[in-house]
Design an enzyme around this catalytic site. Structure first.
Site, PDB file in Angstrom:
ATOM      1  N   GLY A   1     -68.405  -2.024 -22.443  1.00  0.00           N
ATOM      2  CA  GLY A   1     -69.859  -1.942 -22.330  1.00  0.00           C
ATOM      3  C   GLY A   1     -70.521  -1.039 -23.344  1.00  0.00           C
ATOM      4  O   GLY A   1     -71.641  -1.305 -23.788  1.00  0.00           O
TER       5      GLY A   1
ATOM      6  N   ARG B   1     -70.354   7.078 -15.004  1.00  0.00           N
ATOM      7  CA  ARG B   1     -70.434   6.202 -16.177  1.00  0.00           C
ATOM      8  C   ARG B   1     -71.029   4.841 -15.784  1.00  0.00           C
ATOM      9  O   ARG B   1     -70.656   4.244 -14.784  1.00  0.00           O
ATOM     10  CB  ARG B   1     -69.036   6.020 -16.758  1.00  0.00           C
ATOM     11  CG  ARG B   1     -68.982   5.111 -18.000  1.00  0.00           C
ATOM     12  CD  ARG B   1     -68.707   3.665 -17.650  1.00  0.00           C
ATOM     13  NE  ARG B   1     -68.539   2.851 -18.842  1.00  0.00           N
ATOM     14  CZ  ARG B   1     -68.492   1.521 -18.800  1.00  0.00           C
ATOM     15  NH1 ARG B   1     -68.593   0.870 -17.656  1.00  0.00           N
ATOM     16  NH2 ARG B   1     -68.348   0.832 -19.901  1.00  0.00           N
ATOM     17  N   VAL B   2     -71.954   4.379 -16.582  1.00  0.00           N
ATOM     18  CA  VAL B   2     -72.534   3.040 -16.386  1.00  0.00           C
ATOM     19  C   VAL B   2     -72.366   2.278 -17.691  1.00  0.00           C
ATOM     20  O   VAL B   2     -72.597   2.830 -18.771  1.00  0.00           O
ATOM     21  CB  VAL B   2     -74.032   3.140 -15.998  1.00  0.00           C
ATOM     22  CG1 VAL B   2     -74.674   1.761 -15.953  1.00  0.00           C
ATOM     23  CG2 VAL B   2     -74.190   3.851 -14.658  1.00  0.00           C
ATOM     24  N   GLY B   3     -71.968   1.020 -17.591  1.00  0.00           N
ATOM     25  CA  GLY B   3     -71.772   0.200 -18.789  1.00  0.00           C
ATOM     26  C   GLY B   3     -72.961  -0.698 -19.064  1.00  0.00           C
ATOM     27  O   GLY B   3     -74.087  -0.447 -18.631  1.00  0.00           O
ATOM     28  N   ASP B   4     -72.690  -1.751 -19.780  1.00  0.00           N
ATOM     29  CA  ASP B   4     -73.741  -2.689 -20.194  1.00  0.00           C
ATOM     30  C   ASP B   4     -74.183  -3.637 -19.087  1.00  0.00           C
ATOM     31  O   ASP B   4     -75.320  -4.115 -19.086  1.00  0.00           O
ATOM     32  CB  ASP B   4     -73.206  -3.548 -21.350  1.00  0.00           C
ATOM     33  CG  ASP B   4     -71.997  -4.375 -20.904  1.00  0.00           C
ATOM     34  OD1 ASP B   4     -71.047  -3.783 -20.340  1.00  0.00           O
ATOM     35  OD2 ASP B   4     -72.008  -5.609 -21.082  1.00  0.00           O
TER      36      ASP B   4
ATOM     37  N   SER C   1     -62.108  -6.143 -10.921  1.00  0.00           N
ATOM     38  CA  SER C   1     -63.195  -5.709 -11.805  1.00  0.00           C
ATOM     39  C   SER C   1     -64.569  -5.933 -11.202  1.00  0.00           C
ATOM     40  O   SER C   1     -65.574  -5.648 -11.853  1.00  0.00           O
ATOM     41  CB  SER C   1     -63.143  -6.477 -13.123  1.00  0.00           C
ATOM     42  OG  SER C   1     -61.912  -6.279 -13.739  1.00  0.00           O
TER      43      SER C   1
ATOM     44  N   THR D   1     -70.165  -6.077 -11.677  1.00  0.00           N
ATOM     45  CA  THR D   1     -68.921  -5.453 -12.141  1.00  0.00           C
ATOM     46  C   THR D   1     -68.640  -4.152 -11.400  1.00  0.00           C
ATOM     47  O   THR D   1     -69.563  -3.518 -10.879  1.00  0.00           O
ATOM     48  CB  THR D   1     -69.028  -5.146 -13.653  1.00  0.00           C
ATOM     49  OG1 THR D   1     -67.755  -4.721 -14.135  1.00  0.00           O
ATOM     50  CG2 THR D   1     -70.049  -4.083 -13.958  1.00  0.00           C
TER      51      THR D   1
ATOM     52  N   THR E   1     -69.239  -9.436 -21.521  1.00  0.00           N
ATOM     53  CA  THR E   1     -68.152  -8.766 -20.822  1.00  0.00           C
ATOM     54  C   THR E   1     -67.361  -7.989 -21.863  1.00  0.00           C
ATOM     55  O   THR E   1     -67.443  -8.272 -23.055  1.00  0.00           O
ATOM     56  CB  THR E   1     -67.267  -9.769 -20.051  1.00  0.00           C
ATOM     57  OG1 THR E   1     -66.216  -9.049 -19.386  1.00  0.00           O
ATOM     58  CG2 THR E   1     -66.647 -10.804 -20.954  1.00  0.00           C
ATOM     59  N   GLY E   2     -66.613  -6.998 -21.395  1.00  0.00           N
ATOM     60  CA  GLY E   2     -65.850  -6.198 -22.338  1.00  0.00           C
ATOM     61  C   GLY E   2     -66.306  -4.754 -22.330  1.00  0.00           C
ATOM     62  O   GLY E   2     -66.916  -4.293 -21.364  1.00  0.00           O
TER      63      GLY E   2
ATOM     64  N   THR F   1     -65.031  -9.131 -14.911  1.00  0.00           N
ATOM     65  CA  THR F   1     -66.463  -8.873 -14.754  1.00  0.00           C
ATOM     66  C   THR F   1     -67.173 -10.201 -14.911  1.00  0.00           C
ATOM     67  O   THR F   1     -66.931 -10.917 -15.882  1.00  0.00           O
ATOM     68  CB  THR F   1     -66.965  -7.919 -15.858  1.00  0.00           C
ATOM     69  OG1 THR F   1     -66.506  -6.609 -15.546  1.00  0.00           O
ATOM     70  CG2 THR F   1     -68.478  -7.909 -15.964  1.00  0.00           C
TER      71      THR F   1
HETATM   72  C1  SD4 Z   1     -68.489  -2.469 -18.463  1.00  0.00           C
HETATM   73  N1  SD4 Z   1     -68.783  -4.645 -19.411  1.00  0.00           N
HETATM   74  O1  SD4 Z   1     -68.751  -1.809 -17.474  1.00  0.00           O
HETATM   75  C2  SD4 Z   1     -68.204  -3.945 -18.294  1.00  0.00           C
HETATM   76  C3  SD4 Z   1     -66.734  -4.146 -18.139  1.00  0.00           C
HETATM   77  C4  SD4 Z   1     -66.268  -5.573 -18.279  1.00  0.00           C
HETATM   78  O2  SD4 Z   1     -64.630  -7.177 -18.168  1.00  0.00           O
HETATM   79  O3  SD4 Z   1     -66.986  -6.440 -18.653  1.00  0.00           O
HETATM   80  N2  SD4 Z   1     -65.035  -5.894 -18.038  1.00  0.00           N
HETATM   81  O4  SD4 Z   1     -68.408  -1.971 -19.590  1.00  0.00           O
END
Ligand code: SD4
Length: 336
Positions: free
Chosen positions: A249, A223-226, A93, A213, A246-247, A195
């Site tokens: 996003g 795609r971009v997350g948080d 990750s 991450t 984490t999680g 992450t």
């Molecule tokens: C995301 N928050 O790109 C990240 C993924 C993540 O454990 O945290 N995974 O959404």
């Protein structure tokens, strides 16, 4: 117990009761209040140095703690700690070995924030392993705060980073297996489990944070997350504290979770209470089906009090304090 309070909160709460618990927030009668200022007031002996990081990350936290033990700053500590995860090819990750997007490209996101409130980030970067160091370069050596994709890579090469293939054999195999069905069903606790978001307090009491991450496995290209977005995946306010996520996003982004947690701590909530409320903002949305996704937060305040909370079971975080590096099982919302 230590508390950070603002004068107006202190007065408001003290008018209800001079001690004990008011609406879940403990009120210390010994709180040192400055009549003229509205700034946070800290009592008790702060815990420092301190490192806290998402998931089971003993090596990363130890690397950061070593930096602090040798007199390094919190900023240096979180950068070095995150680099350990980025270099670990087995972690799928983060950094090298991260699972690719649905087209087979590994793209990395990272951000870093220092005690002055400066921030640097990179998003959707290919072929550069240590994106946390690249984010720091953006913060320190450019007039910008966020570089994306090709531009971020170009900057990396200009300042001496080496391009390399980040797709390991193991991650390529996993992607090829996924392609057979091409189903997009993120199960964060299982497939995206490390992450790393890391927060540190150095011996001067300064707080910094970092987050790095490869994002969600098999995400859409672009795609971009948080994680690299200020206030969502990470936020630091050196007067108050810091938080990281984490999680999934998308859910963190929609609730600006890390900024929310820091603001809740500013209002007098403990890191634990603030993390719980931020998770509440996600799960209590009308019609929100949180069964299928995980989000987790960790936080620390200026005193070195820590907190962590997730939607589901199986989130954990490492803390280094008082010479010990411990993995803590997080409390969680969905108890069935
Ligand atoms: C995301 N928050 O790109 C990240 C993924 C993540 O454990 O945290 N995974 O959404």
């Amino acid at each position: 117990m230590h508390k950070i309070m603002k004068r107006r909160n202190f007065i408001k709460k003290a008018s209800v009761t001079s001690l004990g618990i008011v609406a879940g927030t403990s009120v210390l009668s010994g709180c040192d209040v400055n009549e003229e200022s509205n700034k946070s007031v800290v009592t008790g002996t702060p815990v420092r140095p301190l490192v806290i990081a998402t998931w089971n990350t003993p090596d990363e936290v130890e690397a950061a703690a070593n930096v602090l033990a040798n007199g390094g700053t919190a900023l240096e500590a979180v950068e070095q700690g995150c680099r350990v995860a980025e270099a670990n090819e087995k972690g799928q990750s983060v950094g090298k070995g991260g699972l690719p997007d649905r087209d087979g490209n590994v793209t990395l996101d990272a951000c870093i924030m220092n005690e002055k409130g400066d921030y640097g980030a990179v998003v959707a970067v290919k072929e550069i392993k240590h994106v946390i160091s690249l984010a720091r370069k953006v913060m320190e050596d450019t007039p910008h705060v966020l570089l994306a994709g090709e531009g971020a890579k170009q900057f990396a090469l200009e300042v001496g980073f080496k391009a390399e293939n980040l797709l390991t054999e193991a991650s390529k195999k996993a992607w090829e297996k996924w392609k057979i069905k091409s189903e997009y069903k993120p199960i964060i606790n299982i497939e995206n489990h490390d992450t790393i978001g890391m927060l540190a307090i150095d011996k001067e009491g300064n707080i910094s944070g970092a987050c790095t991450t490869s994002g969600l496995a098999y995400k859409m290209a672009g795609r971009v997350g948080d994680s690299p977005i200020i206030g969502s995946g990470l936020f630091v306010d050196n007067e108050i504290g810091a938080a990281t996520a984490t999680g999934l996003g998308e859910e963190v982004l929609k609730t600006v979770g890390s900024f929310l947690i820091v603001e809740l701590m500013r209002q007098g909530k403990s890191p634990q209470e603030a993390c719980e409320e931020a998770i509440g903002r996600i799960v209590n949305k009308p019609g929100k089906n949180y069964e299928d996704f995980q989000v987790a937060y960790i936080a620390v305040n200026k005193q070195g009090e820590t907190g962590g909370y997730s939607i589901h079971e199986h989130f954990s975080y490492n803390i280094f304090k008082d010479g010990a590096n411990t993995n803590i099982k997080s409390d969680f919302y969905n108890k069935g």
